[in-house]
Design an enzyme around this catalytic site. Structure first.
Site, PDB file in Angstrom:
ATOM      1  N   CYS A   1       0.822  -1.214   0.000  1.00 59.08           N
ATOM      2  CA  CYS A   1       0.000   0.000   0.000  1.00 59.08           C
ATOM      3  C   CYS A   1       0.858   1.267   0.000  1.00 59.08           C
ATOM      4  O   CYS A   1       0.670   2.150  -0.830  1.00 59.08           O
ATOM      5  CB  CYS A   1      -0.940  -0.009   1.207  1.00 59.08           C
TER       6      CYS A   1
ATOM      7  N   CYS B   1      -1.388   1.608  -3.227  1.00 59.07           N
ATOM      8  CA  CYS B   1      -2.394   2.672  -3.070  1.00 59.07           C
ATOM      9  C   CYS B   1      -1.793   4.088  -3.029  1.00 59.07           C
ATOM     10  O   CYS B   1      -2.281   4.977  -3.727  1.00 59.07           O
ATOM     11  CB  CYS B   1      -3.179   2.479  -1.775  1.00 59.07           C
TER      12      CYS B   1
ATOM     13  N   LYS C   1       0.241   5.241  -6.200  1.00 50.72           N
ATOM     14  CA  LYS C   1      -0.763   5.268  -7.283  1.00 50.72           C
ATOM     15  C   LYS C   1      -1.631   6.518  -7.167  1.00 50.72           C
ATOM     16  O   LYS C   1      -1.844   7.242  -8.131  1.00 50.72           O
ATOM     17  CB  LYS C   1      -1.613   3.995  -7.200  1.00 50.72           C
TER      18      LYS C   1
ATOM     19  N   TYR D   1      -8.789  -3.784 -11.404  1.00 45.64           N
ATOM     20  CA  TYR D   1      -8.509  -2.525 -10.706  1.00 45.64           C
ATOM     21  C   TYR D   1      -7.204  -1.877 -11.198  1.00 45.64           C
ATOM     22  O   TYR D   1      -7.176  -0.717 -11.576  1.00 45.64           O
ATOM     23  CB  TYR D   1      -8.265  -2.800  -9.222  1.00 45.64           C
TER      24      TYR D   1
ATOM     25  N   GLU E   1      -6.827   1.577 -13.508  1.00 44.22           N
ATOM     26  CA  GLU E   1      -6.267   2.763 -12.847  1.00 44.22           C
ATOM     27  C   GLU E   1      -5.045   3.288 -13.606  1.00 44.22           C
ATOM     28  O   GLU E   1      -4.917   4.492 -13.847  1.00 44.22           O
ATOM     29  CB  GLU E   1      -5.916   2.444 -11.385  1.00 44.22           C
TER      30      GLU E   1
ATOM     31  N   HIS F   1     -27.188  21.568  -2.026  1.00 47.57           N
ATOM     32  CA  HIS F   1     -27.224  22.092  -3.386  1.00 47.57           C
ATOM     33  C   HIS F   1     -26.269  23.263  -3.568  1.00 47.57           C
ATOM     34  O   HIS F   1     -26.165  24.087  -2.667  1.00 47.57           O
ATOM     35  CB  HIS F   1     -28.662  22.570  -3.684  1.00 47.57           C
TER      36      HIS F   1
ATOM     37  N   GLU G   1     -26.094  15.334  -4.306  1.00 46.00           N
ATOM     38  CA  GLU G   1     -27.516  15.562  -4.004  1.00 46.00           C
ATOM     39  C   GLU G   1     -28.407  14.625  -4.831  1.00 46.00           C
ATOM     40  O   GLU G   1     -29.520  14.300  -4.439  1.00 46.00           O
ATOM     41  CB  GLU G   1     -27.914  17.020  -4.224  1.00 46.00           C
TER      42      GLU G   1
END
Ligand code: NDP
Length: 462
Positions: free
Chosen positions: A46, A51, A54, A182, A186, A440, A445
């Protein structure tokens, strides 16, 4: 030093990645004497080559859209260029900083760190590469996983994996990526945004098998807009090195000349040469360590957490598994990790955020399934003229109104799904979303304003 150490430890952890470090620190906090071995760099996949680096490259890649948007908003952006080596250096600085923090935290917790390879010698002892043998009441395998090099073709040795791509000496202007999972999407996304000509080659007909169909189709379209070319239903059959480039033959008859071939065809648990066979620790057909719900193997003193167990291969899951193991064995706190309804994100541009069941799985498992879907152009992109689309999808049990799954393709989908996952985990209903006031103007939303059902599927039972 050779021979049996006089230093007995309560817990010996093999691998200082996310799961191993968490288990070591928590166990030490409960008063256990802990030793941890790492043969590479502290922090694991990681932090060092997963992670974190990356995500830094993803950030770098997104400036491409920012420059484009800026022009649409009246900014006069001068000529831009990207310096790969400057980015690699900045990335290295950050991961070194994080690795040092991991080391410091282990030291602060009183964990003894040995920077060498460790193998299991007996149910309660570990042999280090130096020959030193450590006796431990418990052993935790947290050795992670490694890229799987497939398919096996002539010239595969010229290809690279996600281990090497972060430190390339030059930017790959023409990049072939093999795989559709994945890692493949990516890197396809970020290298295309950074200006590379990316060809993604996969055996399947589309990317991200197992993800919701609307996300797969929507992301493939977005990647196409970013310049990624797909070769589906095919694989490379040969890679030849010629004049500083790679000549790749594909099973569809095409031939491509590229600078690098990145193989992203899955990962294999790091269980080879760990001494598992000698002590009888059971592994599955994929080489993963088999564990029970408490992360203990069939040998009562040997446990395993994280990618080496191939349950859900995500950093936060490994951390939870490490924590729960240490709390249970050394803190007297029973409690198992709940592997259900785990959210995740794919850090492409735009991102995917997902939690719970896909439409396909819900329709297999539930009698009545309601789908709410919205597809729109984000406000920011509308003004600057980019064609990006956001897709949001809520999968609902039509009988109980409970939300079974949520899937978002769009800017900051990872951030949105982290919060929405709380509601889904708490078994919120569609009516709960409807009762929530919108913020908003935001993209999120839409999640609380989708009033009209897109489709209802009724499973006819015999
Ligand atoms: P994935 O399992 O996600 O994808 C593997 C890909 O390789 C699939 O497209 C698969 O094709 C293909 N493949 C598998 N075997 C072969 C083969 N023999 N020949 C050709 N193609 C093959 O693996 P990744 O390596 O992308 O990622 C590993 C794991 O790491 C992920 O599952 C995830 O858990 C984790 N990860 C998470 C990230 C995140 O959270 N953002 C980022 C990166 C990794 P097919 O679909 O046809 O089976």
């Amino acid at each position: 030093m050779t021979g049996v150490s006089s230093f007995p430890v309560d817990l010996f952890v093999i691998g200082a990645g996310s799961g191993g470090v968490r288990a070591a620190r928590i166990a030490a906090g409960h008063g256990a004497r802990v030793m941890i071995a790492e043969e590479f760099r502290i922090g694991g996949t990681c932090v060092i080559r997963g992670c974190v680096p990356k995500k830094l490259l993803v950030y770098a890649s997104r400036f491409a859209d920012d420059f484009c948007d800026a022009r649409g908003y009246g900014w006069n952006v001068g000529e831009t260029s990207f310096d790969w080596l400057a980015m690699v250096a900045a990335k290295e600085k950050e991961i070194s900083r994080l690795s040092a923090i991991y080391r410091e935290n282990l030291e602060k917790a009183g964990v003894d760190l040995v920077e060498e390879r460790a193998e299991i010698a007996a149910p309660r002892s570990v042999r280090l590469a130096s020959g030193r043998v450590i006796n431990a009441k418990h052993i935790l395998i947290a050795s992670g996983a490694t890229p799987e090099l497939a398919p096996s073709i002539p010239g595969l040795e010229h290809a690279i994996t996600s281990n090497e791509i972060f430190d390339l000496k030059s930017f790959p202007k023409r990049l072939m990526i093999v795989g559709g999972g994945y890692i493949a999407v990516e890197f396809a996304s970020l290298f295309a945004k950074l200006g590379a000509k990316v060809t993604q080659v996969m055996r399947a007909s589309n990317i991200l098998r197992g993800f919701d169909e609307d996300m797969r189709v929507g992301l493939a379209e977005e990647l196409g807009h970013s310049g990624v070319t797909f070769a589906t239903g095919c694989l490379p059959t040969r890679i030849e090195k010629r004049a500083g480039a790679l000549d790749v033959a594909l099973s569809n008859g095409d031939n491509l000349v590229v600078d690098q071939v990145l193989i992203a065809t899955g990962r294999r648990p790091n269980t080879a040469k760990l001494g598992l066979e000698s002590v009888g620790v059971a592994t599955d057909a994929h080489g993963a360590v088999k564990v029970d719900d408490g992360s203990t193997t069939n040998v009562a003193t040997i446990h395993a957490v994280g990618d080496v167990t191939n349950r859900i291969n995500l950093t936060p899951v490994a951390i939870r598994e490490g924590q729960a193991f240490a709390d249970r064995v050394f803190g007297g706190k029973p409690g198992l990790v709940d592997h259900d309804c785990v959210p995740s994100a794919v850090f492409t541009t735009p991102e995917i955020g997902t939690v719970g069941l896909t439409e396909a799985l819900a329709r297999e498992r539930y009698q009545v399934v309601d789908i709410y879907r919205s597809r729109f152009r984000p406000l920011k992109a509308a003004v600057s003229g980019r064609s990006e689309r956001t897709v949001m999808k809520i999968v609902v049990d039509g009988t109980s109104d409970q939300i079974l799954g949520a899937h978002i393709l769009g800017h900051e989908a990872g951030e949105m799904i982290q919060l929405l996952a709380i509601a889904v985990k708490m078994k919120a209903t569609k009516a709960d979303l409807d009762a929530t006031m919108a913020v908003h103007p935001t993209a999120a939303e839409e999640l609380v304003t989708m009033r009209t059902r897109t489709a209802r599927f009724i499973h006819e039972r015999d």
